[in-house]
Scaffold this motif. Sequence first.
Motif, PDB file in Angstrom:
ATOM      1  N   ALA A  68       0.880  -1.297   0.129  1.00 26.99           N
ATOM      2  CA  ALA A  68      -0.010   0.104   0.059  1.00 26.99           C
ATOM      3  C   ALA A  68       0.874   1.325  -0.101  1.00 26.99           C
ATOM      4  N   GLY A  69       2.060   0.998  -0.254  1.00 23.29           N
ATOM      5  CA  GLY A  69       3.132   2.364  -0.560  1.00 23.29           C
ATOM      6  C   GLY A  69       3.796   2.668   0.894  1.00 23.29           C
ATOM      7  N   TYR A  70       4.363   3.873   1.117  1.00 27.47           N
ATOM      8  CA  TYR A  70       5.379   4.025   2.142  1.00 27.47           C
ATOM      9  C   TYR A  70       4.327   4.108   3.315  1.00 27.47           C
ATOM     10  N   ASP A  71       4.611   3.886   4.296  1.00 26.08           N
ATOM     11  CA  ASP A  71       3.743   3.866   5.823  1.00 26.08           C
ATOM     12  C   ASP A  71       3.635   5.367   6.147  1.00 26.08           C
ATOM     13  N   GLY A  98      -2.655   2.095  -8.380  1.00 25.58           N
ATOM     14  CA  GLY A  98      -3.133   3.416  -8.640  1.00 25.58           C
ATOM     15  C   GLY A  98      -2.181   4.463  -7.819  1.00 25.58           C
ATOM     16  N   VAL A  99      -1.877   5.689  -8.143  1.00 24.64           N
ATOM     17  CA  VAL A  99      -0.912   6.528  -7.406  1.00 24.64           C
ATOM     18  C   VAL A  99      -1.834   7.562  -6.488  1.00 24.64           C
ATOM     19  N   PHE A 100      -2.231   6.387  -5.373  1.00 20.87           N
ATOM     20  CA  PHE A 100      -3.256   7.081  -4.544  1.00 20.87           C
ATOM     21  C   PHE A 100      -2.692   8.147  -3.353  1.00 20.87           C
ATOM     22  N   VAL A 139      -0.254   0.227  -4.664  1.00 23.35           N
ATOM     23  CA  VAL A 139      -0.591   1.725  -4.858  1.00 23.35           C
ATOM     24  C   VAL A 139       0.364   2.669  -4.138  1.00 23.35           C
ATOM     25  N   ALA A 140       0.386   3.870  -4.620  1.00 18.15           N
ATOM     26  CA  ALA A 140       1.254   4.565  -4.271  1.00 18.15           C
ATOM     27  C   ALA A 140       2.927   4.172  -4.442  1.00 18.15           C
ATOM     28  N   GLY A 141       3.620   4.075  -3.299  1.00 18.65           N
ATOM     29  CA  GLY A 141       5.073   3.432  -3.435  1.00 18.65           C
ATOM     30  C   GLY A 141       4.885   2.051  -3.713  1.00 18.65           C
TER      31      GLY A 141
END
Length: 267
Positions: A60-63, A139-141, A117-119
């Motif tokens: 889910a990307g960077y925390d 996605g680029v959330f 998503v994101a990262g």
Amino acid sequence: MSITIEDRGRVRIITINRPGARNAVNPETARALYEAFLDFDAEESVDVAIFTGAGDHFCAGYDLKSAATGEGQEWIENVIIPDTWSDAVTDPIPGPMGPSRLILSKPVIAAVEGYAVAGGLELAAWCDMRIAAESATFGVFCRRWGVPLIDGGTVRLPRLVGQGRANDLILIGRPVGADEAMRMGLADRVVPDGQALDQAMELAEALTRFPQECMRADHASARLSGPELAASLKREWQSFQSFISEGTSGAARFSSGKGRGGDFADI
């Protein structure tokens, strides 16, 4: 343990193991991933890596909870690309998400279930191929939170999907399902839910049966060169200043409970 590593024959499986956080990457995980992929590239007993996430999601990307509290700020600041970095192969450095600034000599296949998503999308784009489950979402959330793409997303997405589709992804930040991802070239295979890892393993084992020196030479020739990649990532890194001005407050909103489950209306 924030990651797990398993060898199956000549295939190494590297898994982000933070399912309670949808495998979001904190500084500890970023360090572990960076070291794990460097070790994989140096290990003579394995030829292909599979990159995946534990549980229901890839990453889910960077925390953003870490970002909101300032955890790991020193890690982020220390991964700035130095002016002397001229070759991404001989002088590897970490990215904020871990391995995103490495150029490896061996192929890496992403097995994507759930969110990338994101990262997490940037990590999937860093891989050489992507096997996506039917319900996978890309996605680029981070667009909603003022957090820029600083792990190669703005560099790799246009090469994968073309500039127009990359603009659609990067500027709007909308969710993209697996079927659309395959149509645009972001996903290479779409498989039933729960089978991404198995299908990635089948593909990886097929790659191990080829003459490796020839395959790796063609693989290296088809990618961005070290100096070209370095120049592009240096330009992208300038976006980090926008995180300082906008992303910190966005991370705090996310940490407070806004926008959970991909809700674009609640930011």
